[in-house]
Each structure stands twice: as structure tokens, then as C-alpha cells.
Design a protein around this motif. Structure first.
Motif, short mmCIF file in Angstrom:
data_model
loop_
_atom_site.label_atom_id
_atom_site.label_comp_id
_atom_site.label_asym_id
_atom_site.label_seq_id
_atom_site.Cartn_x
_atom_site.Cartn_y
_atom_site.Cartn_z
N THR A 33 0.51 81.11 80.26
CA THR A 33 -0.83 80.93 79.69
C THR A 33 -0.80 81.15 78.17
OG1 THR A 33 -1.26 83.24 80.32
CG2 THR A 33 -2.11 81.51 81.77
N GLU A 34 0.09 82.02 77.69
CA GLU A 34 0.22 82.26 76.25
C GLU A 34 0.98 81.12 75.56
OE1 GLU A 34 1.90 85.96 75.14
OE2 GLU A 34 0.56 87.16 76.41
N LEU A 35 1.77 80.38 76.34
CA LEU A 35 2.60 79.33 75.77
C LEU A 35 1.93 77.96 75.83
CD1 LEU A 35 6.00 80.44 77.37
CD2 LEU A 35 5.12 80.97 75.09
N ASP A 36 0.67 77.92 76.23
CA ASP A 36 -0.08 76.67 76.33
C ASP A 36 0.59 75.70 77.30
OD1 ASP A 36 -2.31 75.13 75.77
OD2 ASP A 36 -1.33 74.04 74.14
N MET A 37 1.19 76.24 78.36
CA MET A 37 1.84 75.41 79.36
C MET A 37 0.89 75.00 80.48
SD MET A 37 5.54 77.39 79.62
CE MET A 37 6.16 76.30 80.91
N VAL A 38 -0.27 75.63 80.54
CA VAL A 38 -1.25 75.27 81.58
C VAL A 38 -2.10 74.11 81.07
CG1 VAL A 38 -3.14 76.06 83.04
CG2 VAL A 38 -1.29 77.64 82.43
N ASP A 39 -1.91 72.95 81.67
CA ASP A 39 -2.64 71.76 81.24
C ASP A 39 -4.04 71.73 81.82
OD1 ASP A 39 -2.97 69.12 80.14
OD2 ASP A 39 -2.67 68.33 82.16
N ARG A 40 -4.17 72.09 83.09
CA ARG A 40 -5.49 72.06 83.72
C ARG A 40 -5.46 72.87 85.01
NH1 ARG A 40 -2.68 67.67 85.01
NH2 ARG A 40 -2.59 67.00 87.20
N VAL A 41 -6.63 73.36 85.39
CA VAL A 41 -6.87 73.97 86.69
C VAL A 41 -8.17 73.38 87.20
CG1 VAL A 41 -7.34 76.09 87.97
CG2 VAL A 41 -5.67 76.12 86.11
N VAL A 42 -8.10 72.61 88.29
CA VAL A 42 -9.27 71.88 88.78
C VAL A 42 -9.51 72.21 90.25
CG1 VAL A 42 -10.30 69.61 89.13
CG2 VAL A 42 -8.82 70.01 87.16
N GLU A 43 -10.74 72.61 90.55
CA GLU A 43 -11.10 72.90 91.95
C GLU A 43 -11.41 71.59 92.67
OE1 GLU A 43 -14.35 75.46 94.59
OE2 GLU A 43 -14.33 75.61 92.38
N GLY A 44 -10.85 71.42 93.84
CA GLY A 44 -11.09 70.23 94.63
C GLY A 44 -11.96 70.53 95.84
N GLU A 93 4.22 66.99 69.58
CA GLU A 93 3.30 67.82 68.80
C GLU A 93 3.09 69.18 69.47
OE1 GLU A 93 2.97 63.68 67.84
OE2 GLU A 93 2.68 64.70 69.79
N GLN A 94 2.99 69.16 70.80
CA GLN A 94 2.80 70.43 71.52
C GLN A 94 4.05 71.31 71.42
OE1 GLN A 94 1.76 68.64 75.26
NE2 GLN A 94 -0.44 68.90 74.94
N ARG A 95 5.22 70.68 71.46
CA ARG A 95 6.47 71.47 71.31
C ARG A 95 6.56 72.08 69.92
NH1 ARG A 95 8.76 67.61 74.80
NH2 ARG A 95 9.29 66.21 73.07
N THR A 96 6.18 71.31 68.92
CA THR A 96 6.21 71.83 67.55
C THR A 96 5.25 73.01 67.41
OG1 THR A 96 6.80 69.68 66.62
CG2 THR A 96 5.78 71.28 65.13
N ALA A 97 4.07 72.88 68.01
CA ALA A 97 3.09 73.97 67.97
C ALA A 97 3.64 75.21 68.68
CB ALA A 97 1.77 73.53 68.60
N LEU A 98 4.36 74.99 69.78
CA LEU A 98 4.93 76.10 70.53
C LEU A 98 5.97 76.85 69.69
CD1 LEU A 98 5.47 77.77 73.08
CD2 LEU A 98 7.03 75.97 73.83
N THR A 99 6.89 76.11 69.08
CA THR A 99 7.93 76.77 68.30
C THR A 99 7.34 77.52 67.11
OG1 THR A 99 8.36 74.72 67.07
CG2 THR A 99 9.73 75.16 69.00
N GLU A 100 6.30 76.94 66.48
CA GLU A 100 5.65 77.62 65.37
C GLU A 100 4.96 78.88 65.85
OE1 GLU A 100 3.09 74.78 63.58
OE2 GLU A 100 4.70 73.72 62.52
#
Length: 393
Positions: A33-44, A93-100
Motif C-alpha cells: 500500500t505504501e508502494l502504490d502497488m494497489v491499483d484498485r479494490v472493487v466490491e462485486g 512513470e509509476q516505476r520512476t515515481a516509486l524509485t524516487e
């Protein structure tokens, strides 16, 4: 997670998100969750939940574990069998943001230089064959077992052995490969220790040859560049201790260490043999000349206790005390931290990749190494030459 302007997350979605905070990326060692790896959580329908996870790279070696841990965490909320996990990959872009984010917004720099809160301990010896790497690997694992965050740099470029000693090799002797996210290298982890070695980058051996037969034939500038890259490009995270396994002798790497890690503390490894002690003393002298502090001596291959209680001094006696005495000064005494006896279990642990401090903690060699770890953990750090971030008003 809902985008801006999207409906607020449902109670189930919020609960699943909280549960995902417990899922740790096994390479970066931080919650997904800190690494912005969670793209979505959707209730079905029917209480099912769909979780989208962004992996750092294509072919991420930890993907199966991450998927399993995410599913288990989601099912603790939604119920067994009610969670669907879909994996994707971060955009550039997301990988660059992660490394930064991991670097704290700082440029690629050596995080272990002046002002670092990480204790750097370089392990050196005057000559090869004294068990320096074995002591270093076991010491790293013993420190990690004490609850410290530990990194290990195998700077013995020509004679790298740390991956094998820690079980980071396959049946063919090929060392585990680090994961690379942009220009950031994520080190493999063994027994709680983050490890980097040139052995993880050498090309596979020719058909019919073991990977361990591959040799590295480099000279000074290349060696310095490699050690520098290990310190700047490898993401160790916040470490309590960084151990550096130096090559034997007083060559290029030892000099580079003084330049790159001026606040390093040095442990000298010798055997009881007088000839080995003479050479080990020289490595300590060079360390002191480059501004480092010698914090102790470890005597390896000391006397083995026989079944009848007698001692087998295969390599003589007194070498460790001799080196400690010669390296001591009026201003700073150098202690003999421990004498590690000859041990079948110590050798077997090195061959199997399970250090003796884990495989046989009651073995005399394991107890001696634990003694070293305890002393180093309790030893106060010197602030000499260290920049302190304080100001006087």
C-alpha cells in the motif's frame, strides 16, 4: 482504489484496503500500500471483492508470493474464496515515481557516507583462506537474528563466495539475480539479510561447466566503480548495520573503501598461526591509514576440543591476541572479540548455504560468532569525523 470524483469506497473495500497494509513486498520489504502497488479494490456481487495489483516489473520473481499474500489478506475480510486478484505491471512513470519515493526524493548518492545513521562494519584479513567470508556471512545472520536490519556487500570481487555461503545459489552454482527497477537494484534476501555480490551479475558458465567456475578479472578502476555502484544503486532501505566482506590483502578495494565509506569500522580476521597474524596486522594498518577505526579482531580456526577433552591446535595458538595487541594504541585498545574453534558444523553450514548460527546454534563456533555479534551490537559508535546535524543559536 477510487479515483478522484469516483464514489467513496464501500465499508468492505475500506476493510480490504486496511488488510492489504499487512502485505509486504518481499524484495523492497515495505507494505504494498505504501508502494502504490494497489491499483484498485472493487466490491462485486455477493460480497466478492476484486483486487488489482501493479507489479514493479514484467516477470517479477516475487509475483506468485505477492498474489498469494494479497489473496489471503483479502479473504480474511471477504471470506474464503471470495477474492479475485488480477496482476498488472507499473507504467514507466509509476516505476520512476516509486524509485524516487524510495530514495526520498534524493539523487543517486551513496547513503552510507558521512552523516549516515547506518553502522558500517568492514571485515578484512591479510590473506585468503582464513574463513573471513564465512565469519562475515554468519555474523550478518547473527546480527539480523538480534532484530537488526542488516545489509551485506560482497566486495570480494575476485573470490566472491557470499551467495553460496547464504544459500543464494541454484544447483548449478548460479547466484540469485537481483531485481532491477529502472536504475535501482533490489538485493536478494537470505536469512533476513539483504545481500549483493558481483557473483549475482557474472554471465552463466559455458555448457557443461558450473556457474561457480566463472572468474572476474578486473583491475583497480573497474573494482572501484563496482563498489561505488553497489553503494549507490542498490536499494537496501533503512539499515542498522551494513557489513562489507573485503577481499584479502591491502589492494584497490581496501583503498576504495576508505574513500567511499570513511566512517567504516573494521573487524580483522586471522587464524592462530603466527604467519597469518603478521599478514592480518598489515590489513588493519592500511584500514587505519585510510581513516577507519579498528573495533576488534576475530580469531578463526582456533583449537578444537577433542572427545577426551584435549585441545587440537591445528593452526597453532595466540595469533588473535597477537594481532589485537599489535593493533592497539594508547588511545584505542583493540579487543579480541572471539576465538572461533575449528568446527565441522561451521564448514557444513557454508557448503549447504545454511549458516551454523542457524543450523547448529549450540555449536561452539556458532556461540563464538554470536559472542562477536553481541559485542558489536553493544559497542558505542565513534563520532570522530562524523558530521552532526546540529546548530548553535
Amino acid at each position: 482504489m477510487p479515483a478522484e470524483g469516483a464514489p467513496a469506497a464501500s465499508p468492505l473495500e475500506q476493510a480490504v484496503l486496511r488488510a492489504l497494509e499487512s502485505v509486504i513486498d518481499p524484495e523492497i520489504r515495505k507494505p504494498i500500500t505504501e508502494l502504490d502497488m494497489v491499483d484498485r479494490v472493487v466490491e462485486g456481487e455477493g460480497g466478492r471483492v476484486e483486487v488489482g495489483i501493479r507489479l514493479t516489473i514484467v516477470g517479477c520473481p516475487a509475483s506468485d508470493r505477492i498474489e498469494r499474500d494479497v489473496r489471503q489478506a483479502a479473504e480474511t475480510v471477504a471470506g474464503a474464496g471470495n477474492a479475485d486478484v488480477e496482476l498488472s505491471v507499473m507504467t514507466p512513470e509509476q516505476r520512476t515515481a516509486l524509485t524516487e519515493r524510495l530514495r526520498g526524493g534524493r539523487a543517486r548518492t551513496n547513503p552510507f557516507g558521512p552523516g549516515s545513521l547506518t553502522r558500517v562494519i568492514a571485515v578484512t584479513s591479510g590473506k585468503g583462506g582464513v574463513g573471513k567470508s564465512t565469519i562475515t556471512a554468519n555474523l550478518a545472520v547473527a546480527l539480523a537474528a538480534r532484530g537488526l536490519s542488516v545489509g551485506l556487500v560482497d566486495a570480494d570481487v575476485h573470490g566472491f563466495s557470499i551467495p553460496g555461503l547464504l544459500g543464494l545459489v541454484d544447483d548449478e552454482g548460479l547466484a540469485a539475480r537481483p531485481t532491477q527497477v529502472n536504475d535501482m537494484i533490489l538485493p536478494p534476501v537470505a536469512h533476513g539479510v539483504k545481500v549483493i555480490s558481483i557473483g549475482m551479475f557474472v554471465e552463466p558458465a559455458a555448457p557443461g561447466e558450473r556457474a561457480s567456475s566463472t572468474a572476474v578479472a578486473w583491475r583497480g578502476p573497474m573494482l572501484h566503480r563496482t563498489l561505488s555502484q553497489f553503494l549507490t544503486d542498490v536499494y537496501f532501505g533503512d539499515l542498522d548495520v551494513l557489513l562489507v566482506d573485503l577481499p584479502p590483502g591491502t589492494g584497490d578495494i581496501a583503498i576504495s573503501l576508505g574513500q567511499l565509506l570513511p566512517n567504516a569500522e573494521v573487524v580483522v580476521v586471522t587464524t592462530p598461526q603466527a604467519a597469518a597474524a603478521d599478514v592480518a596486522e598489515r590489513s588493519g594498518v592500511v584500514a587505519r591509514q585510510t581513516g577507519q577505526r579498528i573495533v576488534g579482531v576475530v580469531e578463526n580456526m582456533a583449537a578444537l576440543v577433542q572427545p577426551d577433552g584435549t585441545l587440537l591446535e591445528l593452526f597453532g595458538s595466540g595469533g588473535g591476541e597477537l594481532v589485537a595487541s599489535r593493533l592497539s594504541t594508547e588511545a584505542a585498545a583493540v579487543p579480541l572479540l572471539a576465538s572461533v574453534p575449528l568446527s565441522m558444523a561451521l564448514r557444513q553450514g557454508g557448503d549447504s548455504g545454511v549458516p551454523v548460527v542457524v543450523a547448529a546454534p549450540d555449536d561452539p563456533a556458532a556461540r563464538a560468532i554470536e559472542q562477536v555479534a553481541a559485542q558489536l551490537s553493544a559497542m558505542p559508535r565513534s563520532l570522530a569525523g562524523r558530521r552532526l546535524d546540529v546548530s548553535v543559536r
